[in-house]
Design a protein around this motif. Sequence first.
Motif, PDB file in Angstrom:
ATOM      1  N   HIS A 126      17.754   3.621  44.634  1.00 26.50           N
ATOM      2  CA  HIS A 126      18.110   3.294  46.014  1.00 26.50           C
ATOM      3  C   HIS A 126      17.646   4.334  47.021  1.00 26.50           C
ATOM      4  O   HIS A 126      17.507   4.031  48.205  1.00 26.50           O
TER       5      HIS A 126
ATOM      6  N   ILE B 240      28.246   2.068  47.653  1.00 27.03           N
ATOM      7  CA  ILE B 240      29.187   2.817  46.823  1.00 27.03           C
ATOM      8  C   ILE B 240      28.704   4.247  46.613  1.00 27.03           C
ATOM      9  O   ILE B 240      29.478   5.200  46.678  1.00 27.03           O
ATOM     10  N   ILE B 241      27.414   4.388  46.395  1.00 26.54           N
ATOM     11  CA  ILE B 241      26.855   5.727  46.202  1.00 26.54           C
ATOM     12  C   ILE B 241      26.992   6.552  47.476  1.00 26.54           C
ATOM     13  O   ILE B 241      27.399   7.717  47.444  1.00 26.54           O
TER      14      ILE B 241
ATOM     15  N   ALA C 116      30.576   7.750  41.786  1.00 30.97           N
ATOM     16  CA  ALA C 116      30.304   6.382  42.221  1.00 30.97           C
ATOM     17  C   ALA C 116      30.463   5.393  41.066  1.00 30.97           C
ATOM     18  O   ALA C 116      30.454   4.184  41.271  1.00 30.97           O
TER      19      ALA C 116
ATOM     20  N   LEU D 228      20.297   5.424  38.934  1.00 31.07           N
ATOM     21  CA  LEU D 228      20.405   4.415  39.989  1.00 31.07           C
ATOM     22  C   LEU D 228      20.263   5.031  41.376  1.00 31.07           C
ATOM     23  O   LEU D 228      19.776   4.385  42.304  1.00 31.07           O
TER      24      LEU D 228
ATOM     25  N   VAL E 156      28.307   4.976  38.586  1.00 26.55           N
ATOM     26  CA  VAL E 156      27.022   4.368  38.230  1.00 26.55           C
ATOM     27  C   VAL E 156      26.186   5.355  37.425  1.00 26.55           C
ATOM     28  O   VAL E 156      26.560   6.510  37.280  1.00 26.55           O
TER      29      VAL E 156
ATOM     30  N   PRO F 232      29.956  -5.852  44.334  1.00 24.81           N
ATOM     31  CA  PRO F 232      29.965  -4.626  45.126  1.00 24.81           C
ATOM     32  C   PRO F 232      28.537  -4.116  45.305  1.00 24.81           C
ATOM     33  O   PRO F 232      27.731  -4.175  44.393  1.00 24.81           O
ATOM     34  N   ASP F 233      28.233  -3.610  46.489  1.00 28.57           N
ATOM     35  CA  ASP F 233      26.890  -3.088  46.756  1.00 28.57           C
ATOM     36  C   ASP F 233      26.823  -1.632  46.319  1.00 28.57           C
ATOM     37  O   ASP F 233      27.382  -0.747  46.952  1.00 28.57           O
ATOM     38  N   ASN F 234      26.093  -1.397  45.232  1.00 26.06           N
ATOM     39  CA  ASN F 234      26.051  -0.054  44.675  1.00 26.06           C
ATOM     40  C   ASN F 234      25.462   0.977  45.633  1.00 26.06           C
ATOM     41  O   ASN F 234      25.833   2.145  45.597  1.00 26.06           O
ATOM     42  N   ARG F 235      24.528   0.539  46.446  1.00 25.13           N
ATOM     43  CA  ARG F 235      23.962   1.481  47.410  1.00 25.13           C
ATOM     44  C   ARG F 235      25.062   2.050  48.303  1.00 25.13           C
ATOM     45  O   ARG F 235      25.172   3.258  48.504  1.00 25.13           O
TER      46      ARG F 235
END
Lengths: 209, 209, 209, 209
Positions: free
Chosen positions: A43, A7-8, A33, A39, A35, A2-5
Amino acid sequence: MPDNREIIIEATQRLLQSHGLARLTTRDIARGAGVAEGLIYHHFKDKAELIFEVVLERVRNTKDVLQNLPLQVGTNTIKENLEEVLHTIYRGHYEIVPIICSMFADRRLHIRMLEIMKERNLGSQKAIEGLTVYLAAEQRLGRLSGNINPQAAANCLWLISIQSAMNDNLMENAVNDTDVRRQISDYVQTLMAGMAPSDKTGKIKKAKK
Amino acid sequence: MPDNREIIIEATQRLLQSHGLARLTTRDIARGAGVAEGLIYHHFKDKAELIFEVVLERVRNTKDVLQNLPLQVGTNTIKENLEEVLHTIYRGHYEIVPIICSMFADRRLHIRMLEIMKERNLGSQKAIEGLTVYLAAEQRLGRLSGNINPQAAANCLWLISIQSAMNDNLMENAVNDTDVRRQISDYVQTLMAGMAPSDKTGKIKKAKK
Amino acid sequence: MPDNREIIIEATQRLLQSHGLARLTTRDIARGAGVAEGLIYHHFKDKAELIFEVVLERVRNTKDVLQNLPLQVGTNTIKENLEEVLHTIYRGHYEIVPIICSMFADRRLHIRMLEIMKERNLGSQKAIEGLTVYLAAEQRLGRLSGNINPQAAANCLWLISIQSAMNDNLMENAVNDTDVRRQISDYVQTLMAGMAPSDKTGKIKKAKK
Amino acid sequence: MPDNREIIIEATQRLLQSHGLARLTTRDIARGAGVAEGLIYHHFKDKAELIFEVVLERVRNTKDVLQNLPLQVGTNTIKENLEEVLHTIYRGHYEIVPIICSMFADRRLHIRMLEIMKERNLGSQKAIEGLTVYLAAEQRLGRLSGNINPQAAANCLWLISIQSAMNDNLMENAVNDTDVRRQISDYVQTLMAGMAPSDKTGKIKKAKK
DNA sequence: AATGAATGAGCTTTCATTCAT
DNA sequence: GATGAATGAAAGCTCATTCAT
């Protein structure tokens, strides 16, 4: 993976709508999110940039429609095309406008927002460009009056749809699609017909009194 | 003996306009009013109540903006009158933009405000009424096209001027009076002339494809 | 194949001089060295060890500053020689001021540094030795007063030039070479002439009251 | 009724000496002073200003001595007076210098420090003024050579004593009062006697070689 | 009524360090 | 060896609110 960016951004979008900006903390966002708080700053440069990214994501669709508008030149009726445009702007901004306004209620965010916009060379004039080009093209085809200034007309359309969205949101007016479309139709009709009396030639009459 | 309650409200009003809500602290307010911070809590339950009082006052004033317009029926040119109206709305709203934005930022304030406005029958539709009445009267005099809906036209004028004011304020555009008036003149010109081609009869042409 | 360990040390050295220790992040270092942040931890146990390595290198270099001075014995004027020395010390220390300050800021680094200096017999007294030897030689040649203690005089010169450099660096004084040289010239002049009245014999007069 | 402002300053002073600046947090200070963290920001604009206040408090004694120095004109021997001055500066700065250096190791604190000094019109030149005035007066009395520049001489004395203190602190030299006084005596002796040969007239000899 | 020192929870942001790849 | 995304424990600072005077 999963792309955390993403997701945020998604979590922020979600929380922004349920909580509003004023009470939204970076801690909430991180928790939402799933995280670590740090983080976010990996990003995004700061909270403002994250919020801005959310707004951009939302507006992207609107921007595409406006940029592709010149492709519609000569198709359908003008009124149909313009109603579609106004509707797109309205829908694209209905949820975004309060977020943008919130940023402007915070002096620090306001300043940062303007910085980001300058950095990225953004601004509403950019967004309106497609609309202006479209109107000018239709004018050349004779489907629009030669008496109007395409730029001024594009601005009018833009301002009306944005402010409608803002007003409806602020006043919590019912906004079922039928009502919105009827309202927009009225506005476009007014702008098409013009307010000057029917014998007009583009010149404005003096009061006869 | 000056009334400290009033002094606090006035200072808050002033600061809200120049700084926005989000970074406006009770310390700022106390300093601006020339009183001790603690005194705020003798006169108001909490900060929210103070802010609410201020915003309420602003909203009360807003509806007066267009009340005198019907008196202008039949005088000057339409264009002159409308430009004056738009200019008045623009100026009246330019300075309260930060306050409007603040309402978007604070959900609780927003909700209370809406309740009060409903109770007291306030709201922008009321404010626009004067403009609608004026347009209808001019229409009866034949100074405005019979094809337009006065209510829709009034809305268009209202939305354009408000959003112009917001945009100029938020984007920190230069706003010298000459520029503002030229801009407004362009918008009125567009609305007067109408966008439909000059052989229009109020009906919209199909594309000739 | 460039040695990344060396590259990291060099970048750290450079950044330490321009930015000081306290806000120098591993991210800055990695970026400055053009490597990934994680790589630092392959070559050094932790950040402290890296910094230590850099500071150690600087200290090693410092003692060389005055080694060549004895070669000047009997040449030029004393004043010219001393001005040159002070200027050399000034310049040599001006750029490492942030590093010296960093040692005061980090107790652990400070202690380790002192241990190393003791072990390896480094230290400013060593560095001043060349100057002392030079002064003593000139004294024997009769080019310097027999009344002074070469060691004390060397210390004075050393202290003045170091502290000048620190002061100019920390206070962000303008430091064009002309100003620096004029300042140094004044100091040397003062030290040469001596403050006691011209009939002095090295003994200090009592107040005549 | 204990004055919390003083209590905070004292706690900071204490902690600064045991922990050093780099590892000293506002939380530590508050805990050490037995007050809430927020109170620090009620009495001081930021952490830098608090630290600065600590330094000022310490330096105040030195400042007084220097300012009262002109009262000593014509009394005692020059050498006695100057040794006393250098000793005062040395003692007053021995513990302060590392704190000041620590601030300069932190780019942000460094900048803020310079701001504060500008705001308050402080700087070492101010501190030296009293010394310069004193030297000029003694020069007029004939107790000091007419060949020296009082300002340059004052600077020399100041730089030597500050850098001595700094050097001793950095190198953790033994600093019992006897040693310090002997060292200072040597420096003053050197400055009084002058380094030029005894037949000098204030002019510097060329090498005869 | 009026003061302003004091509180303390909570904010955004920083950063050395780890670890899967 | 080399990467850089991810962590999480602080850090400095803010500010509505309380309360002794």
